[in-house]
Design a protein around this motif. Structure first.
Motif, PDB file in Angstrom:
ATOM      1  N   THR A  91     -12.148   3.130  -9.872  1.00  0.00           N
ATOM      2  CA  THR A  91     -12.323   4.135  -8.834  1.00  0.00           C
ATOM      3  C   THR A  91     -12.199   5.535  -9.414  1.00  0.00           C
ATOM      4  O   THR A  91     -12.958   6.444  -9.090  1.00  0.00           O
ATOM      5  CB  THR A  91     -11.283   3.933  -7.723  1.00  0.00           C
ATOM      6  OG1 THR A  91     -11.412   2.617  -7.198  1.00  0.00           O
ATOM      7  CG2 THR A  91     -11.467   4.946  -6.608  1.00  0.00           C
TER       8      THR A  91
ATOM      9  N   GLU B 296      -7.114   2.593  -8.832  1.00  0.00           N
ATOM     10  CA  GLU B 296      -7.678   1.692  -9.819  1.00  0.00           C
ATOM     11  C   GLU B 296      -8.483   2.502 -10.823  1.00  0.00           C
ATOM     12  O   GLU B 296      -9.165   3.467 -10.457  1.00  0.00           O
ATOM     13  CB  GLU B 296      -8.594   0.675  -9.140  1.00  0.00           C
ATOM     14  CG  GLU B 296      -7.852  -0.265  -8.198  1.00  0.00           C
ATOM     15  CD  GLU B 296      -8.770  -1.319  -7.622  1.00  0.00           C
ATOM     16  OE1 GLU B 296      -9.810  -1.589  -8.261  1.00  0.00           O
ATOM     17  OE2 GLU B 296      -8.455  -1.862  -6.552  1.00  0.00           O
TER      18      GLU B 296
ATOM     19  N   THR C 115       1.662  -4.698 -11.322  1.00  0.00           N
ATOM     20  CA  THR C 115       0.251  -4.953 -11.568  1.00  0.00           C
ATOM     21  C   THR C 115      -0.438  -3.641 -11.906  1.00  0.00           C
ATOM     22  O   THR C 115       0.178  -2.579 -11.912  1.00  0.00           O
ATOM     23  CB  THR C 115      -0.411  -5.569 -10.315  1.00  0.00           C
ATOM     24  OG1 THR C 115      -0.454  -4.569  -9.284  1.00  0.00           O
ATOM     25  CG2 THR C 115       0.386  -6.771  -9.813  1.00  0.00           C
ATOM     26  N   SER C 116      -1.728  -3.720 -12.174  1.00  0.00           N
ATOM     27  CA  SER C 116      -2.473  -2.493 -12.491  1.00  0.00           C
ATOM     28  C   SER C 116      -2.600  -1.579 -11.286  1.00  0.00           C
ATOM     29  O   SER C 116      -2.798  -0.382 -11.425  1.00  0.00           O
ATOM     30  CB  SER C 116      -3.873  -2.852 -13.014  1.00  0.00           C
ATOM     31  OG  SER C 116      -4.587  -3.610 -12.035  1.00  0.00           O
ATOM     32  N   GLN C 117      -2.460  -2.151 -10.065  1.00  0.00           N
ATOM     33  CA  GLN C 117      -2.573  -1.349  -8.848  1.00  0.00           C
ATOM     34  C   GLN C 117      -1.212  -0.943  -8.286  1.00  0.00           C
ATOM     35  O   GLN C 117      -1.114   0.040  -7.565  1.00  0.00           O
ATOM     36  CB  GLN C 117      -3.340  -2.113  -7.764  1.00  0.00           C
ATOM     37  CG  GLN C 117      -4.829  -2.264  -8.019  1.00  0.00           C
ATOM     38  CD  GLN C 117      -5.130  -3.325  -9.056  1.00  0.00           C
ATOM     39  OE1 GLN C 117      -4.504  -4.377  -9.061  1.00  0.00           O
ATOM     40  NE2 GLN C 117      -6.058  -3.048  -9.946  1.00  0.00           N
TER      41      GLN C 117
ATOM     42  N   THR D 109       0.859  -1.183   0.000  1.00  0.00           N
ATOM     43  CA  THR D 109       0.000   0.000   0.000  1.00  0.00           C
ATOM     44  C   THR D 109       0.893   1.230   0.000  1.00  0.00           C
ATOM     45  O   THR D 109       2.030   1.194   0.472  1.00  0.00           O
ATOM     46  CB  THR D 109      -0.918   0.044   1.234  1.00  0.00           C
ATOM     47  OG1 THR D 109      -0.111   0.019   2.424  1.00  0.00           O
ATOM     48  CG2 THR D 109      -1.881  -1.134   1.243  1.00  0.00           C
TER      49      THR D 109
ATOM     50  N   THR E 220       1.630   2.421  -5.186  1.00  0.00           N
ATOM     51  CA  THR E 220       0.283   2.001  -5.564  1.00  0.00           C
ATOM     52  C   THR E 220      -0.403   3.140  -6.302  1.00  0.00           C
ATOM     53  O   THR E 220      -0.212   4.311  -5.991  1.00  0.00           O
ATOM     54  CB  THR E 220      -0.543   1.609  -4.325  1.00  0.00           C
ATOM     55  OG1 THR E 220      -0.538   2.704  -3.386  1.00  0.00           O
ATOM     56  CG2 THR E 220       0.048   0.390  -3.643  1.00  0.00           C
TER      57      THR E 220
END
Length: 236
Positions: free
Chosen positions: A218, A215, A188-190, A157, A212
């Motif tokens: 969101t 998304e 990753t995408s996040q 995070t 991070t």
């Protein structure tokens, strides 16, 4: 016991000698009992140091770190390699959890062969580390250190830096080659993450930077919400 050649075996650290010395056969068991040896006498020996074993030292009284296949260091344990002289002749060292591998010596210390440093599956809060910042001379001997391991992205995070290695020493027989291709740091995408090797003030570090990102779903909802708010204001 320094003389003689043992049969290849898996040595389990017991610490029964209560001195923290790697080269004391009283600190090791094979199949549950000491055998008069420690894992330095066969190229096929494996050494297993369990969790929270404290600090274990390859001491100045030992002239070499003989042939060993693998060394596994459990989380919460530290192996300090501080020889008066000699080469590290180990095929691979596994650092589990928050295990630490430390090289320190006021004399020359060399790599007897290429070796693999395996960090297993690690997180930002729980990862092994290798430090070699108190060595007079590191004889590279044209050998390389291969890093392997997988970063668990699920627990990441915010943003931060994970430091896997910190090395400072005069390096002889060429600069130390660190092969980082075995580290699995797929973004990753996040989470966006990357592994890099940097040198600052004579200290070479292997670090992973991560961040991070919101998304896409969101972000889209945020735009829709703003659009609805503007629409209500226009109606008023």
């Amino acid at each position: 016991m320094l003389g003689g050649i043992s049969q290849a075996a898996t040595y389990i650290w017991s610490g029964a000698a209560n001195n923290g010395i790697y080269g004391d056969s009283g600190n090791w068991t094979v199949n549950g009992s000491p055998n008069g040896y420690y894992p330095q006498h066969s190229a096929n020996d494996d050494a297993v140091i369990g969790q929270n074993a404290g600090t274990i030292t390859w001491s100045n009284s030992e002239a070499f770190f003989g042939d060993t296949n693998t060394i596994q260091i459990g989380s919460g344990s530290t192996l300090v390699c501080s020889p008066a002289k000699g080469d590290l002749n180990v095929n691979s060292i596994t650092l589990e959890g928050n295990a630490h591998l430390v090289f320190e010596s006021t004399n020359a210390f060399g790599l007897g062969r290429d070796f693999t440093l395996n960090f297993g599956t690690f997180t930002a809060s729980e990862h092994g580390s290798w430090t070699a910042t108190d060595i007079a001379n590191l004889w590279v001997n044209h050998h390389s250190v291969h890093f392997t391991g997988t970063l668990d992205m699920n627990s990441l995070t915010g943003s931060g830096t994970i430091e896997l290695a910190s090395i400072k020493s005069d390096q002889w027989d060429g600069p130390l080659t660190l092969d980082l291709s075995g580290l699995n740091i797929a973004s990753t995408s996040q989470v966006q993450a990357n592994v890099t090797q940097v040198t600052e003030n004579g200290v070479t570090k292997v670090i992973i930077n991560y961040e991070t990102v919101p998304e896409p779903a969101t972000f889209s909802l945020g735009i829709l919400g703003l659009g609805g708010l503007l629409l209500r204001r226009r109606r008023k």
